[in-house]
Scaffold this motif. Sequence first.
Motif, short mmCIF file in Angstrom:
data_model
loop_
_atom_site.label_atom_id
_atom_site.label_comp_id
_atom_site.label_asym_id
_atom_site.label_seq_id
_atom_site.Cartn_x
_atom_site.Cartn_y
_atom_site.Cartn_z
N ASN A 108 68.82 6.94 26.26
CA ASN A 108 68.05 7.86 27.11
C ASN A 108 66.61 7.42 27.28
N MET A 109 65.96 7.01 26.21
CA MET A 109 64.56 6.58 26.33
C MET A 109 64.43 5.29 27.12
N GLY A 110 65.39 4.39 26.97
CA GLY A 110 65.34 3.10 27.67
C GLY A 110 65.86 3.16 29.09
N GLY A 111 66.49 4.27 29.46
CA GLY A 111 66.98 4.43 30.82
C GLY A 111 68.28 3.72 31.11
N TRP A 112 69.02 3.34 30.08
CA TRP A 112 70.32 2.70 30.30
C TRP A 112 71.36 3.77 30.57
N LYS A 113 72.36 3.44 31.36
CA LYS A 113 73.40 4.40 31.72
C LYS A 113 74.62 4.34 30.81
N SER A 114 74.67 3.33 29.94
CA SER A 114 75.83 3.21 29.05
C SER A 114 75.40 2.67 27.69
N LEU A 115 76.19 3.03 26.69
CA LEU A 115 75.94 2.50 25.34
C LEU A 115 76.19 1.00 25.31
N ARG A 116 77.06 0.53 26.16
CA ARG A 116 77.33 -0.90 26.23
C ARG A 116 76.05 -1.69 26.55
N MET A 117 75.24 -1.16 27.47
CA MET A 117 74.00 -1.84 27.82
C MET A 117 73.01 -1.80 26.65
N VAL A 118 72.97 -0.70 25.93
CA VAL A 118 72.10 -0.62 24.75
C VAL A 118 72.52 -1.70 23.75
N GLN A 119 73.81 -1.83 23.53
CA GLN A 119 74.30 -2.84 22.60
C GLN A 119 73.97 -4.25 23.09
N ARG A 120 74.00 -4.43 24.38
CA ARG A 120 73.69 -5.74 24.96
C ARG A 120 72.22 -6.08 24.78
N TYR A 121 71.34 -5.08 24.88
CA TYR A 121 69.91 -5.30 24.78
C TYR A 121 69.42 -5.40 23.34
N SER A 122 70.12 -4.78 22.43
CA SER A 122 69.61 -4.73 21.06
C SER A 122 70.34 -5.73 20.16
N SER A 123 69.62 -6.16 19.17
CA SER A 123 70.20 -7.02 18.14
C SER A 123 69.45 -6.71 16.85
N VAL A 124 70.00 -7.18 15.75
CA VAL A 124 69.33 -6.94 14.47
C VAL A 124 68.99 -8.28 13.83
N SER A 125 67.92 -8.29 13.07
CA SER A 125 67.47 -9.52 12.44
C SER A 125 68.31 -9.82 11.20
N VAL A 126 68.25 -11.06 10.76
CA VAL A 126 68.94 -11.47 9.54
C VAL A 126 68.40 -10.67 8.36
N ASP A 127 67.08 -10.46 8.31
CA ASP A 127 66.49 -9.66 7.23
C ASP A 127 67.06 -8.25 7.22
N HIS A 128 67.23 -7.67 8.40
CA HIS A 128 67.79 -6.32 8.49
C HIS A 128 69.24 -6.32 7.97
N MET A 129 70.02 -7.32 8.35
CA MET A 129 71.39 -7.40 7.86
C MET A 129 71.42 -7.57 6.35
N ARG A 130 70.49 -8.37 5.82
CA ARG A 130 70.43 -8.60 4.37
C ARG A 130 70.10 -7.28 3.66
N ILE A 133 73.25 -5.05 3.74
CA ILE A 133 74.31 -5.44 2.82
C ILE A 133 73.92 -5.16 1.37
N ASN A 134 72.63 -5.26 1.08
CA ASN A 134 72.16 -5.01 -0.29
C ASN A 134 72.22 -3.52 -0.67
N LYS A 135 72.42 -2.65 0.31
CA LYS A 135 72.56 -1.22 0.01
C LYS A 135 73.92 -0.90 -0.61
N LEU A 136 74.88 -1.80 -0.43
CA LEU A 136 76.21 -1.58 -0.99
C LEU A 136 76.17 -1.74 -2.52
N SER A 137 76.91 -0.90 -3.19
CA SER A 137 76.91 -1.01 -4.66
C SER A 137 78.05 -1.86 -5.14
#
Length: 137
Positions: A108-130, A133-137
């Motif tokens: 809604n804030m970005g003005g995209w009409k579908s979640l697919r476009m949000v997924q296409r525009y966004s990505s996560v960094s390796v640090d974020h993924m790390r 994964i470290n939150k898992l016990s």
Amino acid sequence: MKEGSIRLNHTKNAIIRSVPMHPRVMDVLRPIWEKQGQPTTGHVFLNRFGKPYQDTRKAKIPGGNPIKNQHATACKRAGIEDFTVHDWRHHWASHCVMAGIDLITIMNMGGWKSLRMVQRYSSVSVDHMRESINKLS
């Protein structure tokens, strides 16, 4: 300014919308707004002649899009290569996802009409993924 949001009248999909401003954006824009006499209508960003920037989709502007030109100049001065004005949308969407903002709100804030476009525009960094994964016990 009083509502703490920015109204977007000319969007790519022609839907007028308002988006909330981050407090840091408010802090930067407030002095400009106050200097202009706290107007309740009109444009915030003006060109060197004190006029609103023209919508480049509606008219051919000599010298090209002034915002793209200024962005390119700033990147060149900072030594940043291959980063366009449009890349800011990808950057913003990615940081929203990594901050835990839900995809519907980002859409809604970005003005995209579908979640697919949000997924296409966004990505996560390796640090974020790390960190994730470290939150898992």
